[in-house]
Design a protein around this motif. Structure first.
Motif, PDB file in Angstrom:
ATOM      1  N   ARG A  37       0.860  -1.174   0.000  1.00 22.08           N
ATOM      2  CA  ARG A  37       0.000   0.000   0.000  1.00 22.08           C
ATOM      3  C   ARG A  37       0.892   1.218   0.000  1.00 22.08           C
ATOM      4  O   ARG A  37       1.511   1.554   0.983  1.00 22.08           O
ATOM      5  CB  ARG A  37      -0.904   0.021   1.237  1.00 22.08           C
ATOM      6  CG  ARG A  37      -1.922   1.143   1.192  1.00 22.08           C
ATOM      7  CD  ARG A  37      -2.790   1.135   2.402  1.00 22.08           C
ATOM      8  NE  ARG A  37      -2.032   1.272   3.634  1.00 22.08           N
ATOM      9  CZ  ARG A  37      -2.596   1.492   4.807  1.00 22.08           C
ATOM     10  NH1 ARG A  37      -3.893   1.573   4.904  1.00 22.08           N
ATOM     11  NH2 ARG A  37      -1.842   1.604   5.895  1.00 22.08           N
ATOM     12  N   LEU A  50       0.244   1.184  -7.660  1.00 23.23           N
ATOM     13  CA  LEU A  50       0.641  -0.132  -7.204  1.00 23.23           C
ATOM     14  C   LEU A  50       1.044  -0.992  -8.386  1.00 23.23           C
ATOM     15  O   LEU A  50       0.555  -0.830  -9.491  1.00 23.23           O
ATOM     16  CB  LEU A  50      -0.509  -0.818  -6.444  1.00 23.23           C
ATOM     17  CG  LEU A  50      -0.827  -0.188  -5.095  1.00 23.23           C
ATOM     18  CD1 LEU A  50      -2.291   0.142  -5.009  1.00 23.23           C
ATOM     19  CD2 LEU A  50      -0.432  -1.116  -3.988  1.00 23.23           C
ATOM     20  N   LEU A  52       0.807  -4.041 -10.648  1.00 28.72           N
ATOM     21  CA  LEU A  52      -0.313  -4.924 -10.949  1.00 28.72           C
ATOM     22  C   LEU A  52       0.109  -6.181 -11.696  1.00 28.72           C
ATOM     23  O   LEU A  52      -0.695  -7.083 -11.872  1.00 28.72           O
ATOM     24  CB  LEU A  52      -1.357  -4.167 -11.786  1.00 28.72           C
ATOM     25  CG  LEU A  52      -1.974  -2.954 -11.083  1.00 28.72           C
ATOM     26  CD1 LEU A  52      -2.957  -2.270 -12.021  1.00 28.72           C
ATOM     27  CD2 LEU A  52      -2.676  -3.379  -9.816  1.00 28.72           C
ATOM     28  N   LYS A  64     -13.926  -7.228  -6.555  1.00 26.28           N
ATOM     29  CA  LYS A  64     -12.587  -7.751  -6.794  1.00 26.28           C
ATOM     30  C   LYS A  64     -12.307  -8.914  -5.861  1.00 26.28           C
ATOM     31  O   LYS A  64     -13.103  -9.274  -5.005  1.00 26.28           O
ATOM     32  CB  LYS A  64     -11.556  -6.640  -6.553  1.00 26.28           C
ATOM     33  CG  LYS A  64     -11.808  -5.386  -7.371  1.00 26.28           C
ATOM     34  CD  LYS A  64     -11.668  -5.659  -8.853  1.00 26.28           C
ATOM     35  CE  LYS A  64     -11.703  -4.386  -9.667  1.00 26.28           C
ATOM     36  NZ  LYS A  64     -12.960  -3.685  -9.661  1.00 26.28           N
ATOM     37  N   ASN A 243      -7.070  -0.412  -0.675  1.00 26.26           N
ATOM     38  CA  ASN A 243      -6.247  -1.224  -1.572  1.00 26.26           C
ATOM     39  C   ASN A 243      -7.030  -1.673  -2.798  1.00 26.26           C
ATOM     40  O   ASN A 243      -6.496  -1.717  -3.912  1.00 26.26           O
ATOM     41  CB  ASN A 243      -5.699  -2.442  -0.826  1.00 26.26           C
ATOM     42  CG  ASN A 243      -4.591  -2.078   0.141  1.00 26.26           C
ATOM     43  OD1 ASN A 243      -3.986  -1.018   0.049  1.00 26.26           O
ATOM     44  ND2 ASN A 243      -4.322  -2.951   1.097  1.00 26.26           N
ATOM     45  N   ARG A 244      -8.288  -2.005  -2.603  1.00 22.90           N
ATOM     46  CA  ARG A 244      -9.110  -2.440  -3.735  1.00 22.90           C
ATOM     47  C   ARG A 244      -9.222  -1.340  -4.783  1.00 22.90           C
ATOM     48  O   ARG A 244      -9.028  -1.565  -5.979  1.00 22.90           O
ATOM     49  CB  ARG A 244     -10.501  -2.836  -3.245  1.00 22.90           C
ATOM     50  CG  ARG A 244     -11.496  -3.094  -4.390  1.00 22.90           C
ATOM     51  CD  ARG A 244     -12.892  -3.401  -3.879  1.00 22.90           C
ATOM     52  NE  ARG A 244     -13.805  -3.556  -4.998  1.00 22.90           N
ATOM     53  CZ  ARG A 244     -14.636  -2.623  -5.415  1.00 22.90           C
ATOM     54  NH1 ARG A 244     -14.669  -1.448  -4.826  1.00 22.90           N
ATOM     55  NH2 ARG A 244     -15.438  -2.839  -6.441  1.00 22.90           N
ATOM     56  N   GLN A 247      -6.051  -0.655  -6.779  1.00 23.58           N
ATOM     57  CA  GLN A 247      -5.701  -1.672  -7.764  1.00 23.58           C
ATOM     58  C   GLN A 247      -6.677  -1.736  -8.939  1.00 23.58           C
ATOM     59  O   GLN A 247      -6.527  -2.587  -9.824  1.00 23.58           O
ATOM     60  CB  GLN A 247      -5.614  -3.043  -7.085  1.00 23.58           C
ATOM     61  CG  GLN A 247      -4.449  -3.143  -6.103  1.00 23.58           C
ATOM     62  CD  GLN A 247      -4.245  -4.550  -5.587  1.00 23.58           C
ATOM     63  OE1 GLN A 247      -4.386  -5.521  -6.328  1.00 23.58           O
ATOM     64  NE2 GLN A 247      -3.901  -4.667  -4.320  1.00 23.58           N
ATOM     65  N   GLU A 249      -7.657  -0.596 -12.226  1.00 23.87           N
ATOM     66  CA  GLU A 249      -7.071   0.141 -13.346  1.00 23.87           C
ATOM     67  C   GLU A 249      -8.044   1.137 -13.974  1.00 23.87           C
ATOM     68  O   GLU A 249      -7.640   2.180 -14.484  1.00 23.87           O
ATOM     69  CB  GLU A 249      -6.585  -0.844 -14.404  1.00 23.87           C
ATOM     70  CG  GLU A 249      -5.338  -1.613 -14.001  1.00 23.87           C
ATOM     71  CD  GLU A 249      -4.870  -2.523 -15.120  1.00 23.87           C
ATOM     72  OE1 GLU A 249      -5.697  -3.285 -15.658  1.00 23.87           O
ATOM     73  OE2 GLU A 249      -3.684  -2.462 -15.466  1.00 23.87           O
TER      74      GLU A 249
END
Length: 285
Positions: A37, A50, A52, A64, A243-244, A247, A249
């Motif tokens: 993170r 982050l 990926l 997710k 975090n979700r 991530q 895009e």
């Protein structure tokens, strides 16, 4: 009155911060850290970048694989609080609390809400850029909700912890979750007061007692609120939802050639605003 930076200055600074975040990500990956993170602070904006690994993560609002080991609040099944309105009134959509290890569930709008424009806003109560966005656009957005033109889904995140000495962004997002759980219809009033009281970066941020008092001034005085804030009931959930989003895009935008997730991010049906024109213009597209 202090002179506000022009758009070019703002974009240059945001791009520089995104580059710094990318560099920091690479450094942490080289050290083999499991938790990636990456959070940077800014008096203008915050970006999360982050690694990926080339894996496509789907569209915004699609659940997710990221889950939280802690239960989430009620009325945030999508990991955001959904608001609808008509005849000048705004109400929060009620949902059951998110179970531990559960993924978010996308909001399904039905009835009169089905044909409205569905707007999402990703923000951090500790983020100065989010405060500026609130001051410039909150009335516009809430009026559009209250008149029945749009629905609005707010996603409180913890992005700028490094700007404060006490993880204030995480504590603030936890407080937001507490309000959504206990008094969802007061969420907008609380958010307005929390942004108005936003402390300067480089400080400890608001204390838990400060937040309890400010939220109480918005009419939320349930004793469970103080316990929820003091105990950090939803801290694990806050980390998971931040975090979700980081991530995802599809929530990234490009500024000065740097593609990253920035707060605040405004989106419609999961497609982020390109920051061209005004928010008022964007809502009429």
């Amino acid at each position: 009155m202090a002179k506000r930076p022009n758009r070019a200055q703002t974009e240059n600074r945001m791009a520089a911060e995104a580059r710094e975040a990318a560099k920091r990500t690479q450094e942490l990956a080289a050290k083999g850290m499991r938790r990636r993170r990456i959070i940077i602070s800014s008096s203008v904006a915050a970006a999360i970048v982050l690694i990926l690994g080339g894996v496509a993560l789907g569209i915004a609002l699609k659940p997710k694989d990221i889950v939280t080991t802690d239960a989430g609040p009620a009325n945030m099944a999508s990991w955001g609080i959904a608001l609808t309105g008509s005849d000048g009134n705004i109400t929060a959509v009620r949902t059951e609390a998110t179970a531990a290890t559960a993924s978010p569930t996308a909001t399904v709008w039905t009835g009169d809400d089905a044909d409205k424009k569905h707007v999402q806003l990703y923000l951090d109560w500790a983020c100065p850029a989010c405060k500026a966005f609130e001051e410039g656009n909150a009335e516009l957005l809430t009026d559009a909700v209250a008149s029945g033109e749009i629905t609005l889904e707010l996603f409180p995140l913890a992005v700028v912890d490094r700007a404060y000495s006490t993880d204030y962004a995480t504590r603030g997002a936890n407080a937001a979750a507490c309000v959504a759980d206990i008094a969802p219809d007061s969420f907008l009033d609380v958010q307005e007061r929390m942004f108005a009281a936003q402390p300067a970066e480089g400080t400890a941020g608001l204390s838990n007692e400060d937040m309890i008092r400010i939220i109480g001034e918005a009419g939320v005085t349930d004793p469970k609120l103080a316990t929820c804030i003091t105990d950090g009931t939803y801290r694990g959930w806050v980390e998971a939802t931040t975090n979700r989003v980081a991530q995802d895009e599809s929530l990234r935008t490009t500024i000065q050639g740097r593609t990253a997730f920035f707060t605040p991010t405004l989106a419609t049906d999961g497609k982020p605003w390109d920051r061209e024109g005004t928010v008022a213009d964007y809502l009429t597209r």
